[in-house]
Design a protein around this motif. Structure first.
Motif, PDB file in Angstrom:
ATOM      1  N   VAL A   9      -7.477   3.380  -6.576  1.00  0.00           N
ATOM      2  CA  VAL A   9      -7.772   3.931  -5.250  1.00  0.00           C
ATOM      3  C   VAL A   9      -7.863   2.849  -4.189  1.00  0.00           C
ATOM      4  CG1 VAL A   9      -8.919   5.957  -6.201  1.00  0.00           C
ATOM      5  CG2 VAL A   9     -10.292   3.948  -5.587  1.00  0.00           C
ATOM      6  N   GLY A  10      -7.996   1.583  -4.614  1.00  0.00           N
ATOM      7  CA  GLY A  10      -8.085   0.487  -3.661  1.00  0.00           C
ATOM      8  C   GLY A  10      -6.755  -0.077  -3.224  1.00  0.00           C
ATOM      9  N   LEU A  11      -5.682   0.329  -3.876  1.00  0.00           N
ATOM     10  CA  LEU A  11      -4.358  -0.137  -3.490  1.00  0.00           C
ATOM     11  C   LEU A  11      -3.957   0.414  -2.121  1.00  0.00           C
ATOM     12  CD1 LEU A  11      -2.433   0.323  -6.863  1.00  0.00           C
ATOM     13  CD2 LEU A  11      -2.897  -1.861  -5.717  1.00  0.00           C
ATOM     14  N   PRO A  12      -3.069  -0.259  -1.409  1.00  0.00           N
ATOM     15  CA  PRO A  12      -2.536   0.328  -0.172  1.00  0.00           C
ATOM     16  C   PRO A  12      -2.046   1.746  -0.424  1.00  0.00           C
ATOM     17  CG  PRO A  12      -1.776  -1.930  -0.412  1.00  0.00           C
ATOM     18  CD  PRO A  12      -2.476  -1.578  -1.693  1.00  0.00           C
ATOM     19  N   HIS A  13      -2.235   2.610   0.568  1.00  0.00           N
ATOM     20  CA  HIS A  13      -2.046   4.035   0.342  1.00  0.00           C
ATOM     21  C   HIS A  13      -0.631   4.417  -0.058  1.00  0.00           C
ATOM     22  CE1 HIS A  13      -1.616   8.334   1.368  1.00  0.00           C
ATOM     23  NE2 HIS A  13      -2.811   8.388   0.836  1.00  0.00           N
ATOM     24  N   HIS A  14       0.358   3.641   0.332  1.00  0.00           N
ATOM     25  CA  HIS A  14       1.733   4.021  -0.005  1.00  0.00           C
ATOM     26  C   HIS A  14       2.058   3.774  -1.480  1.00  0.00           C
ATOM     27  CE1 HIS A  14       2.180  -0.310   0.691  1.00  0.00           C
ATOM     28  NE2 HIS A  14       3.291  -0.245  -0.022  1.00  0.00           N
ATOM     29  N   ILE A  15       1.150   3.111  -2.194  1.00  0.00           N
ATOM     30  CA  ILE A  15       1.343   2.874  -3.631  1.00  0.00           C
ATOM     31  C   ILE A  15       0.587   3.943  -4.408  1.00  0.00           C
ATOM     32  CG2 ILE A  15       1.011   1.274  -5.547  1.00  0.00           C
ATOM     33  CD1 ILE A  15       0.945  -0.991  -3.465  1.00  0.00           C
ATOM     34  N   ASN A  16       1.307   4.735  -5.187  1.00  0.00           N
ATOM     35  CA  ASN A  16       0.677   5.794  -5.976  1.00  0.00           C
ATOM     36  C   ASN A  16       0.854   5.495  -7.463  1.00  0.00           C
ATOM     37  OD1 ASN A  16      -0.453   8.779  -5.579  1.00  0.00           O
ATOM     38  ND2 ASN A  16       0.772   8.726  -7.438  1.00  0.00           N
ATOM     39  N   LEU A  17      -0.237   5.293  -8.157  1.00  0.00           N
ATOM     40  CA  LEU A  17      -0.189   5.182  -9.611  1.00  0.00           C
ATOM     41  C   LEU A  17      -0.277   6.597 -10.168  1.00  0.00           C
ATOM     42  CD1 LEU A  17      -2.516   2.103 -10.258  1.00  0.00           C
ATOM     43  CD2 LEU A  17      -0.054   2.153  -9.838  1.00  0.00           C
ATOM     44  N   ASP A  18       0.862   7.217 -10.353  1.00  0.00           N
ATOM     45  CA  ASP A  18       0.884   8.621 -10.776  1.00  0.00           C
ATOM     46  C   ASP A  18       0.031   8.854 -12.012  1.00  0.00           C
ATOM     47  OD1 ASP A  18       2.761   8.868  -8.779  1.00  0.00           O
ATOM     48  OD2 ASP A  18       4.249   9.883 -10.021  1.00  0.00           O
ATOM     49  N   GLU A  19       0.202   7.986 -13.003  1.00  0.00           N
ATOM     50  CA  GLU A  19      -0.464   8.184 -14.293  1.00  0.00           C
ATOM     51  C   GLU A  19      -0.764   6.840 -14.922  1.00  0.00           C
ATOM     52  OE1 GLU A  19       1.260   9.313 -18.630  1.00  0.00           O
ATOM     53  OE2 GLU A  19       1.628  10.807 -17.071  1.00  0.00           O
ATOM     54  N   VAL A  20      -2.031   6.611 -15.239  1.00  0.00           N
ATOM     55  CA  VAL A  20      -2.437   5.366 -15.883  1.00  0.00           C
ATOM     56  C   VAL A  20      -3.130   5.719 -17.189  1.00  0.00           C
ATOM     57  CG1 VAL A  20      -3.716   3.222 -15.657  1.00  0.00           C
ATOM     58  CG2 VAL A  20      -2.828   4.345 -13.606  1.00  0.00           C
ATOM     59  N   VAL A  21      -2.492   5.385 -18.306  1.00  0.00           N
ATOM     60  CA  VAL A  21      -3.105   5.589 -19.618  1.00  0.00           C
ATOM     61  C   VAL A  21      -3.811   4.290 -20.001  1.00  0.00           C
ATOM     62  CG1 VAL A  21      -2.707   6.129 -22.046  1.00  0.00           C
ATOM     63  CG2 VAL A  21      -1.307   7.224 -20.280  1.00  0.00           C
ATOM     64  N   VAL A  22      -5.089   4.390 -20.349  1.00  0.00           N
ATOM     65  CA  VAL A  22      -5.859   3.197 -20.686  1.00  0.00           C
ATOM     66  C   VAL A  22      -6.582   3.431 -22.001  1.00  0.00           C
ATOM     67  CG1 VAL A  22      -7.695   3.980 -19.110  1.00  0.00           C
ATOM     68  CG2 VAL A  22      -7.703   1.639 -19.924  1.00  0.00           C
ATOM     69  N   ARG A  23      -6.316   2.549 -22.965  1.00  0.00           N
ATOM     70  CA  ARG A  23      -6.929   2.652 -24.294  1.00  0.00           C
ATOM     71  C   ARG A  23      -7.422   1.265 -24.726  1.00  0.00           C
ATOM     72  NH1 ARG A  23      -3.756   7.252 -26.862  1.00  0.00           N
ATOM     73  NH2 ARG A  23      -1.675   7.223 -25.950  1.00  0.00           N
ATOM     74  N   PRO A  24      -8.332   1.234 -25.694  1.00  0.00           N
ATOM     75  CA  PRO A  24      -8.647  -0.057 -26.315  1.00  0.00           C
ATOM     76  C   PRO A  24      -7.470  -0.505 -27.177  1.00  0.00           C
ATOM     77  CG  PRO A  24      -9.758   1.710 -27.478  1.00  0.00           C
ATOM     78  CD  PRO A  24      -9.113   2.335 -26.274  1.00  0.00           C
ATOM     79  N   VAL A  25      -7.345  -1.801 -27.386  1.00  0.00           N
ATOM     80  CA  VAL A  25      -6.258  -2.325 -28.212  1.00  0.00           C
ATOM     81  C   VAL A  25      -6.296  -1.706 -29.603  1.00  0.00           C
ATOM     82  CG1 VAL A  25      -5.321  -4.418 -29.286  1.00  0.00           C
ATOM     83  CG2 VAL A  25      -6.091  -4.473 -26.909  1.00  0.00           C
ATOM     84  N   ALA A  26      -7.488  -1.409 -30.094  1.00  0.00           N
ATOM     85  CA  ALA A  26      -7.621  -0.843 -31.440  1.00  0.00           C
ATOM     86  C   ALA A  26      -7.058   0.569 -31.550  1.00  0.00           C
ATOM     87  CB  ALA A  26      -9.093  -0.827 -31.857  1.00  0.00           C
TER      88      ALA A  26
END
Length: 255
Positions: free
Chosen positions: A227-244
């Motif tokens: 949400v802190g990125l400049p507004h014209h940049i949209n991270l549509d989908e961010v999958v975040v998991r632990p390495v394990a």
């Protein structure tokens, strides 16, 4: 920020703020200088969070229309918003479909899907009027693949993901960016405990032997970045998991 982004693009409403990822997100955004309205049902926990961070606290149940309407008025009276972060949600039960409990399914659909819908619908006029609005929905990797004993949570998160994807298509013409953050295994204070009706032993087994599961703070870092990125940049989908956790079906446990 880009030169076309208003300097006021730092006013957020965060739901699910009394614990876990919601609470961590409030702390992250406040540390980054955002004005934040922290929303949850438990007024006592919100009051403590507000005292510690300087966030504005508003006790509300996001599944209740009257509460949401009151929240909209409160936010308007305190500077409006540019960013809506829907974190409120959760799982109840781990029954297979043959043993599924209606109450568990109803609760999951209400808080994960209807809560997201009610909050988003209520704040869309203000986000459109602002001209550079953001909606971020926290879903789950349970929205990406079904698993045994997870049908109710899968159904709720698949539906929340569908709402998110449709919203992105519908609101692009209004310059509203729609972000989905999709966490895998996150060890928080209450998620597994609530899922297993307060059974500490069952909750502990979820994380047993997993080296460095994600924390609420880890996910909040991703949310804050998105949400802190400049507004014209949209991270549509961010999958975040632990390495394990290489995938939903592959979780490395040691010992």
């Amino acid at each position: 920020m880009s030169e076309n982004t208003p300097k006021s693009f730092q006013h957020a409403v965060v739901t699910g703020a009394s614990t876990g990822i919601g609470e961590a997100t409030v702390r992250k955004l406040r540390a980054d200088g955002w004005t934040v309205v922290a929303v949850a049902r438990r007024a006592d926990r919100l009051a403590k969070l507000a005292e510690e961070t300087g966030a504005l606290a508003f006790a509300a149940d996001v599944t209740k229309d009257d509460d949401v309407e009151a929240l909209v008025r409160f936010v308007a009276e305190h500077g409006g918003l540019d960013t809506l972060i829907n974190v409120a949600g959760g799982a109840r039960g781990a029954d297979r479909i043959v043993d599924a409990k209606d109450d568990d399914w109803d609760w999951m659909l209400q808080v994960n899907v209807m809560g997201t819908l009610k909050m988003t619908r209520a704040f869309l006029p203000a986000l459109r009027a602002h001209g550079h609005g953001t909606v971020l929905n926290l879903t789950s990797t349970a929205a990406l693949a079904a698993y045994e004993g997870g049908a109710g949570y899968n159904a709720a998160k698949f539906a929340q993901r569908a709402v998110t994807n449709a919203l992105r298509l519908e609101e692009a013409e209004n310059n509203i960016r729609v972000i989905e953050v999709v966490p895998g295994l996150v060890q928080t204070e209450e998620f597994a405990l609530n899922r297993f009706s307060g059974d500490q032993a069952a909750a502990a087994k979820v994380y047993e032997g997993v080296e460095n599961p994600l924390t609420a703070g880890d996910v909040a870092e991703v949310v804050g970045y998105a949400v802190g990125l400049p507004h014209h940049i949209n991270l549509d989908e961010v999958v975040v998991r632990p390495v394990a956790q290489a995938a939903n079906h592959k979780l490395i446990r040691k010992g």
